[in-house]
Design a protein around this motif. Structure first.
Motif, PDB file in Angstrom:
ATOM      1  N   PRO A  39       0.809  -1.223   0.000  1.00  0.00           N
ATOM      2  CA  PRO A  39       0.000   0.000   0.000  1.00  0.00           C
ATOM      3  C   PRO A  39       0.845   1.277   0.000  1.00  0.00           C
ATOM      4  CG  PRO A  39      -0.241  -1.157   2.090  1.00  0.00           C
ATOM      5  CD  PRO A  39       0.542  -2.038   1.189  1.00  0.00           C
ATOM      6  N   LEU A  40       2.032   1.236   0.614  1.00  0.00           N
ATOM      7  CA  LEU A  40       2.885   2.426   0.580  1.00  0.00           C
ATOM      8  C   LEU A  40       3.374   2.708  -0.836  1.00  0.00           C
ATOM      9  CD1 LEU A  40       5.112   2.347   3.787  1.00  0.00           C
ATOM     10  CD2 LEU A  40       3.276   3.913   3.221  1.00  0.00           C
ATOM     11  N   THR A  41       3.718   1.665  -1.564  1.00  0.00           N
ATOM     12  CA  THR A  41       4.157   1.829  -2.947  1.00  0.00           C
ATOM     13  C   THR A  41       3.023   2.384  -3.796  1.00  0.00           C
ATOM     14  OG1 THR A  41       5.712  -0.004  -2.658  1.00  0.00           O
ATOM     15  CG2 THR A  41       5.182   0.631  -4.912  1.00  0.00           C
ATOM     16  N   ALA A  42       1.818   1.882  -3.585  1.00  0.00           N
ATOM     17  CA  ALA A  42       0.660   2.393  -4.323  1.00  0.00           C
ATOM     18  C   ALA A  42       0.402   3.858  -3.964  1.00  0.00           C
ATOM     19  CB  ALA A  42      -0.575   1.544  -4.021  1.00  0.00           C
ATOM     20  N   LEU A  43       0.540   4.208  -2.695  1.00  0.00           N
ATOM     21  CA  LEU A  43       0.357   5.589  -2.268  1.00  0.00           C
ATOM     22  C   LEU A  43       1.420   6.490  -2.894  1.00  0.00           C
ATOM     23  CD1 LEU A  43      -1.149   7.656  -0.526  1.00  0.00           C
ATOM     24  CD2 LEU A  43       0.318   6.976   1.391  1.00  0.00           C
ATOM     25  N   ALA A  44       2.645   6.011  -2.973  1.00  0.00           N
ATOM     26  CA  ALA A  44       3.720   6.791  -3.599  1.00  0.00           C
ATOM     27  C   ALA A  44       3.404   7.064  -5.065  1.00  0.00           C
ATOM     28  CB  ALA A  44       5.053   6.058  -3.466  1.00  0.00           C
ATOM     29  N   LYS A  45       2.901   6.070  -5.771  1.00  0.00           N
ATOM     30  CA  LYS A  45       2.533   6.264  -7.182  1.00  0.00           C
ATOM     31  C   LYS A  45       1.416   7.290  -7.306  1.00  0.00           C
ATOM     32  CE  LYS A  45       3.926   1.719  -8.805  1.00  0.00           C
ATOM     33  NZ  LYS A  45       3.505   0.414  -9.304  1.00  0.00           N
ATOM     34  N   GLN A  46       0.437   7.203  -6.418  1.00  0.00           N
ATOM     35  CA  GLN A  46      -0.684   8.149  -6.428  1.00  0.00           C
ATOM     36  C   GLN A  46      -0.188   9.569  -6.158  1.00  0.00           C
ATOM     37  OE1 GLN A  46      -3.624   7.191  -3.490  1.00  0.00           O
ATOM     38  NE2 GLN A  46      -4.932   8.914  -3.993  1.00  0.00           N
ATOM     39  N   LEU A  47       0.676   9.718  -5.173  1.00  0.00           N
ATOM     40  CA  LEU A  47       1.198  11.043  -4.842  1.00  0.00           C
ATOM     41  C   LEU A  47       2.101  11.578  -5.951  1.00  0.00           C
ATOM     42  CD1 LEU A  47       1.992  10.578  -1.048  1.00  0.00           C
ATOM     43  CD2 LEU A  47       0.156  11.946  -2.053  1.00  0.00           C
ATOM     44  N   ALA A  48       2.828  10.700  -6.617  1.00  0.00           N
ATOM     45  CA  ALA A  48       3.706  11.129  -7.708  1.00  0.00           C
ATOM     46  C   ALA A  48       2.889  11.672  -8.870  1.00  0.00           C
ATOM     47  CB  ALA A  48       4.588   9.969  -8.170  1.00  0.00           C
ATOM     48  N   GLN A  49       1.708  11.129  -9.102  1.00  0.00           N
ATOM     49  CA  GLN A  49       0.852  11.613 -10.184  1.00  0.00           C
ATOM     50  C   GLN A  49       0.269  12.979  -9.853  1.00  0.00           C
ATOM     51  OE1 GLN A  49      -1.996   8.487 -10.671  1.00  0.00           O
ATOM     52  NE2 GLN A  49      -0.621   7.214 -11.887  1.00  0.00           N
ATOM     53  N   VAL A  50       0.018  13.237  -8.568  1.00  0.00           N
ATOM     54  CA  VAL A  50      -0.582  14.487  -8.143  1.00  0.00           C
ATOM     55  C   VAL A  50       0.481  15.577  -7.977  1.00  0.00           C
ATOM     56  CG1 VAL A  50      -1.822  15.602  -6.254  1.00  0.00           C
ATOM     57  CG2 VAL A  50      -2.509  13.336  -7.023  1.00  0.00           C
ATOM     58  N   ALA A  51       1.670  15.183  -7.539  1.00  0.00           N
ATOM     59  CA  ALA A  51       2.727  16.154  -7.255  1.00  0.00           C
ATOM     60  C   ALA A  51       3.210  16.808  -8.543  1.00  0.00           C
ATOM     61  CB  ALA A  51       3.893  15.456  -6.555  1.00  0.00           C
ATOM     62  N   PRO A  52       3.523  18.097  -8.469  1.00  0.00           N
ATOM     63  CA  PRO A  52       4.004  18.781  -9.668  1.00  0.00           C
ATOM     64  C   PRO A  52       5.388  18.275 -10.058  1.00  0.00           C
ATOM     65  CG  PRO A  52       4.209  20.210  -7.756  1.00  0.00           C
ATOM     66  CD  PRO A  52       3.487  18.962  -7.306  1.00  0.00           C
ATOM     67  N   ARG A  53       5.641  18.277 -11.318  1.00  0.00           N
ATOM     68  CA  ARG A  53       6.939  17.872 -11.833  1.00  0.00           C
ATOM     69  C   ARG A  53       7.931  19.003 -11.600  1.00  0.00           C
ATOM     70  NH1 ARG A  53       5.523  13.042 -11.846  1.00  0.00           N
ATOM     71  NH2 ARG A  53       4.149  12.291 -13.443  1.00  0.00           N
ATOM     72  N   PRO A  54       9.181  18.669 -11.233  1.00  0.00           N
ATOM     73  CA  PRO A  54      10.157  19.740 -11.098  1.00  0.00           C
ATOM     74  C   PRO A  54      10.436  20.352 -12.464  1.00  0.00           C
ATOM     75  CG  PRO A  54      11.168  17.589 -10.732  1.00  0.00           C
ATOM     76  CD  PRO A  54       9.700  17.378 -10.915  1.00  0.00           C
ATOM     77  N   PRO A  55      10.684  21.656 -12.512  1.00  0.00           N
ATOM     78  CA  PRO A  55      10.923  22.285 -13.815  1.00  0.00           C
ATOM     79  C   PRO A  55      12.179  21.736 -14.460  1.00  0.00           C
ATOM     80  CG  PRO A  55      11.320  23.836 -12.011  1.00  0.00           C
ATOM     81  CD  PRO A  55      10.784  22.575 -11.400  1.00  0.00           C
ATOM     82  N   SER A  56      12.095  21.508 -15.756  1.00  0.00           N
ATOM     83  CA  SER A  56      13.280  21.000 -16.460  1.00  0.00           C
ATOM     84  C   SER A  56      14.199  22.181 -16.717  1.00  0.00           C
ATOM     85  CB  SER A  56      12.879  20.326 -17.769  1.00  0.00           C
ATOM     86  OG  SER A  56      12.071  21.179 -18.528  1.00  0.00           O
ATOM     87  N   GLY A  57      15.409  22.059 -16.208  1.00  0.00           N
ATOM     88  CA  GLY A  57      16.371  23.150 -16.247  1.00  0.00           C
ATOM     89  C   GLY A  57      16.975  23.348 -17.633  1.00  0.00           C
ATOM     90  N   THR A  58      17.294  24.571 -17.899  1.00  0.00           N
ATOM     91  CA  THR A  58      17.987  24.906 -19.140  1.00  0.00           C
ATOM     92  C   THR A  58      19.305  25.510 -18.842  1.00  0.00           C
ATOM     93  OG1 THR A  58      16.794  27.011 -19.172  1.00  0.00           O
ATOM     94  CG2 THR A  58      15.987  25.250 -20.612  1.00  0.00           C
TER      95      THR A  58
END
Length: 108
Positions: free
Chosen positions: A89-108
């Protein structure tokens, strides 16, 4: 839940690492009784951390996990099942939170 999502994801990932460390140490020591006690303390701490980070409602299902009866008479297998009952369940929760969490900006 942007910053909270990132914080919650980081906490979940850290707790999975801690759970894996408990499992590894227990299986090296072959002391499942002590390992089970460490898992119980870990679970209480994890529930508190996750409740603070992502809210009680999201953590209810994890907090309610109870190890059912076992009929194998193999303490190592029973302990491994206990670890999996929390890791899954922790792994499933991590996947769920990763989908909701914003992606870090891709640096240039």
């Amino acid at each position: 839940m942007t910053e909270d999502g990132n914080r919650g994801l980081a906490i979940v990932q850290q707790q999975v690492k801690e759970l894996d460390a408990i499992a590894k140490q227990t299986l090296e020591d072959l002391n499942t009784v002590a390992g089970t006690e460490r898992v119980a303390k870990w679970k209480a701490r994890t529930v508190a951390l996750l409740t603070d980070a992502i809210g009680a409602q999201a953590v209810q299902k994890f907090a309610a996990i109870q190890q059912g009866p076992s009929f194998t008479n193999d303490l190592v297998e029973e302990f491994s099942d206990l670890i999996d009952s929390y890791r899954t369940p922790l792994t499933a929760l991590a996947k769920q939170l990763a989908q909701v969490a914003p992606r870090p900006p891709s640096g240039t």
